[in-house]
Each structure stands twice: as structure tokens, then as C-alpha cells.
Design a protein around this motif. Structure first.
Motif, short mmCIF file in Angstrom:
data_model
loop_
_atom_site.label_atom_id
_atom_site.label_comp_id
_atom_site.label_asym_id
_atom_site.label_seq_id
_atom_site.Cartn_x
_atom_site.Cartn_y
_atom_site.Cartn_z
N SER A 14 0.76 -1.23 0.08
CA SER A 14 -0.19 0.06 -0.10
C SER A 14 0.78 1.30 0.04
CB SER A 14 -0.86 0.10 1.43
OG SER A 14 -0.29 0.25 2.35
N LEU A 15 2.15 1.21 0.34
CA LEU A 15 3.04 2.29 0.49
C LEU A 15 3.65 2.43 -0.89
CD1 LEU A 15 4.71 1.70 4.04
CD2 LEU A 15 2.93 3.52 3.38
N ARG A 16 3.72 1.38 -1.77
CA ARG A 16 4.46 1.62 -3.19
C ARG A 16 3.61 2.71 -3.86
NH1 ARG A 16 7.87 -2.68 -3.75
NH2 ARG A 16 7.14 -4.31 -2.22
N PRO A 17 4.59 3.51 -4.58
CA PRO A 17 3.93 4.59 -5.63
C PRO A 17 2.76 3.88 -6.46
CG PRO A 17 6.15 4.42 -5.88
CD PRO A 17 5.98 3.26 -5.01
N ALA A 24 6.17 12.92 -4.28
CA ALA A 24 6.70 14.22 -4.42
C ALA A 24 7.97 14.46 -4.25
CB ALA A 24 6.00 14.87 -2.92
N LYS A 25 8.92 13.44 -3.79
CA LYS A 25 10.54 13.36 -3.65
C LYS A 25 10.98 12.24 -4.26
CE LYS A 25 10.95 16.55 0.35
NZ LYS A 25 11.79 16.82 1.69
N VAL A 26 12.27 12.34 -4.74
CA VAL A 26 12.99 11.03 -5.24
C VAL A 26 14.16 10.77 -4.25
CG1 VAL A 26 14.08 10.33 -7.14
CG2 VAL A 26 12.25 11.91 -7.60
N ALA A 27 14.23 9.48 -4.05
CA ALA A 27 15.34 9.09 -3.14
C ALA A 27 16.58 8.91 -4.07
CB ALA A 27 15.00 7.86 -2.60
N VAL A 30 23.14 7.75 -2.53
CA VAL A 30 24.70 8.43 -2.24
C VAL A 30 25.26 7.76 -1.16
CG1 VAL A 30 23.52 10.81 -2.78
CG2 VAL A 30 23.59 10.01 -0.56
N MET A 31 26.53 7.99 -1.20
CA MET A 31 27.42 7.19 -0.38
C MET A 31 27.15 7.10 1.11
SD MET A 31 30.49 6.30 -1.77
CE MET A 31 31.66 6.38 -0.61
N GLU A 32 26.66 7.93 1.70
CA GLU A 32 26.10 7.99 3.03
C GLU A 32 24.74 7.29 3.30
OE1 GLU A 32 26.22 11.26 1.36
OE2 GLU A 32 28.48 10.99 1.57
N GLY A 33 24.07 7.20 2.24
CA GLY A 33 22.61 6.67 2.26
C GLY A 33 21.76 7.02 1.30
N LEU A 34 20.69 7.74 1.64
CA LEU A 34 19.63 8.16 0.55
C LEU A 34 19.44 9.71 0.52
CD1 LEU A 34 16.91 5.62 0.63
CD2 LEU A 34 18.51 5.70 -1.08
N LEU A 35 19.61 10.28 -0.35
CA LEU A 35 19.15 11.82 -0.68
C LEU A 35 17.85 12.26 -1.19
CD1 LEU A 35 20.21 14.84 -0.20
CD2 LEU A 35 21.00 14.35 -2.66
N PHE A 36 16.77 12.66 -0.43
CA PHE A 36 15.51 13.03 -0.83
C PHE A 36 15.41 14.34 -1.36
CE2 PHE A 36 15.46 9.62 2.25
CZ PHE A 36 14.63 8.57 1.61
N ARG A 37 14.96 14.45 -2.73
CA ARG A 37 14.96 15.80 -3.25
C ARG A 37 13.76 15.75 -3.97
NH1 ARG A 37 19.83 19.43 -2.62
NH2 ARG A 37 18.28 20.87 -3.38
N LYS A 38 13.09 17.02 -4.19
CA LYS A 38 12.18 17.22 -4.84
C LYS A 38 12.45 17.16 -6.48
CE LYS A 38 9.30 19.93 -1.75
NZ LYS A 38 8.58 21.32 -1.40
N PRO A 39 11.83 16.60 -7.55
CA PRO A 39 12.26 16.88 -8.92
C PRO A 39 12.20 18.45 -9.31
CG PRO A 39 10.93 15.00 -8.63
CD PRO A 39 11.04 15.64 -7.43
N ALA A 40 11.40 19.12 -8.78
CA ALA A 40 11.28 20.68 -9.19
C ALA A 40 12.58 21.23 -8.72
CB ALA A 40 10.09 21.16 -8.61
N GLY A 77 10.06 8.81 -15.05
CA GLY A 77 9.44 8.93 -16.38
C GLY A 77 8.85 10.36 -16.54
N ARG A 78 9.23 11.36 -15.45
CA ARG A 78 8.44 12.53 -15.66
C ARG A 78 8.58 13.23 -16.54
NH1 ARG A 78 7.33 14.24 -9.87
NH2 ARG A 78 8.09 12.77 -8.53
N ALA A 79 7.71 13.85 -17.23
CA ALA A 79 7.63 14.57 -18.58
C ALA A 79 8.53 15.76 -18.72
CB ALA A 79 6.24 15.23 -18.92
#
Length: 135
Positions: A14-17, A24-27, A30-40, A77-79
Motif C-alpha cells: 500500500s506504500l508503493r507508488p 513528491a520526492k525522489v530518493a 549516495v555514499m552516506e545513504g539516501l538523498l531525498f529531493r523534489k524533482p522541481a 518518467g517525469r515529462a
């Protein structure tokens, strides 16, 4: 024990996209783990061999140890992200100008000039027309 596993599995599913709806954010790994940032927040992606640099609007940069194609897949696949060159993918929302001609290039909001490969120009032009409703 089985019911606990099944309940946990259904919760994970149920948590899967949802297909067609990007998170809203992409994971980014990175070397230390995960970096979460907005594609915008992304200006462009740049291939550096088997690595990819992600350049952000705030001027920061992150290096991923994966190739450009794999990094593009993380964007679901964001346009708004379009490959314009063998080594560059740009965010269409960050375009300031497109200069056509023999040495075509795009200028991003931060002034960075990114070349547009000759083999990708007609497809890129069509993408611009579709995305921005240009006639």
C-alpha cells in the motif's frame, strides 16, 4: 506468524507508488545513504562516465555512482525531464532560452548553457512544442 507477514506485506504494497502518480520526492542513492529531493529542485543531470552529477537550483551538486540512464529512471518518467545530449538531461521548467542553429543549446535559469545534440534536435523541438503548447 503467517498472518503477521501477510499484514506487513500488504502494508508495504500500500506504500508503493501508484502507477501514473509520481511521489513528491525522489530518493537518490549516495555514499552516506539516501538523498531525498523534489524533482522541481533539479536543474539538470550530467553524465560523467558511469557516474551522474545532479545539479540543483540552489547551486549544490550531488554525484551518484550510477549512469545517466539509471538516474533518469529514478525520476519515474517525469515529462519535464528531457535528454538533450548524450551526457545531459534538462528540466524543462528551468529553461530560460533555446537557441537553434548549427550549435544549438539551451540556457537554464542559472545561466548554464547545455548543448543540444544534432540527432536530438527535432525530437527536442517537438517536446518543447507539446510541453509548452507552442505553435
Amino acid at each position: 506468524m503467517k498472518t503477521i507477514l501477510l499484514k506487513g506485506a500488504s502494508r508495504l504494497n500500500s506504500l508503493r507508488p501508484v502507477p501514473g502518480k509520481a511521489p513528491a520526492k525522489v530518493a537518490f542513492p549516495v555514499m552516506e545513504g539516501l538523498l531525498f529531493r523534489k524533482p522541481a529542485d533539479i536543474l539538470y543531470l550530467q553524465a560523467e562516465g558511469n557516474y551522474t552529477s545532479i545539479w540543483f537550483k540552489d547551486g549544490s551538486r550531488t554525484l551518484l555512482s550510477q549512469n545517466l540512464r539509471h538516474t533518469e529512471r529514478l525520476l519515474h518518467g517525469r515529462a519535464e525531464f528531457v535528454r538533450v545530449h548524450r551526457s545531459h538531461t534538462v528540466n524543462l521548467t528551468c529553461l530560460e532560452r533555446y537557441v537553434r542553429g548549427r550549435n544549438a543549446y539551451v540556457v537554464l535559469d542559472n545561466g548554464q548553457e547545455i548543448p543540444v545534440a544534432q540527432a536530438r534536435r527535432s525530437e527536442f523541438w517537438q517536446t518543447l512544442r507539446d510541453y509548452f503548447s507552442v505553435e
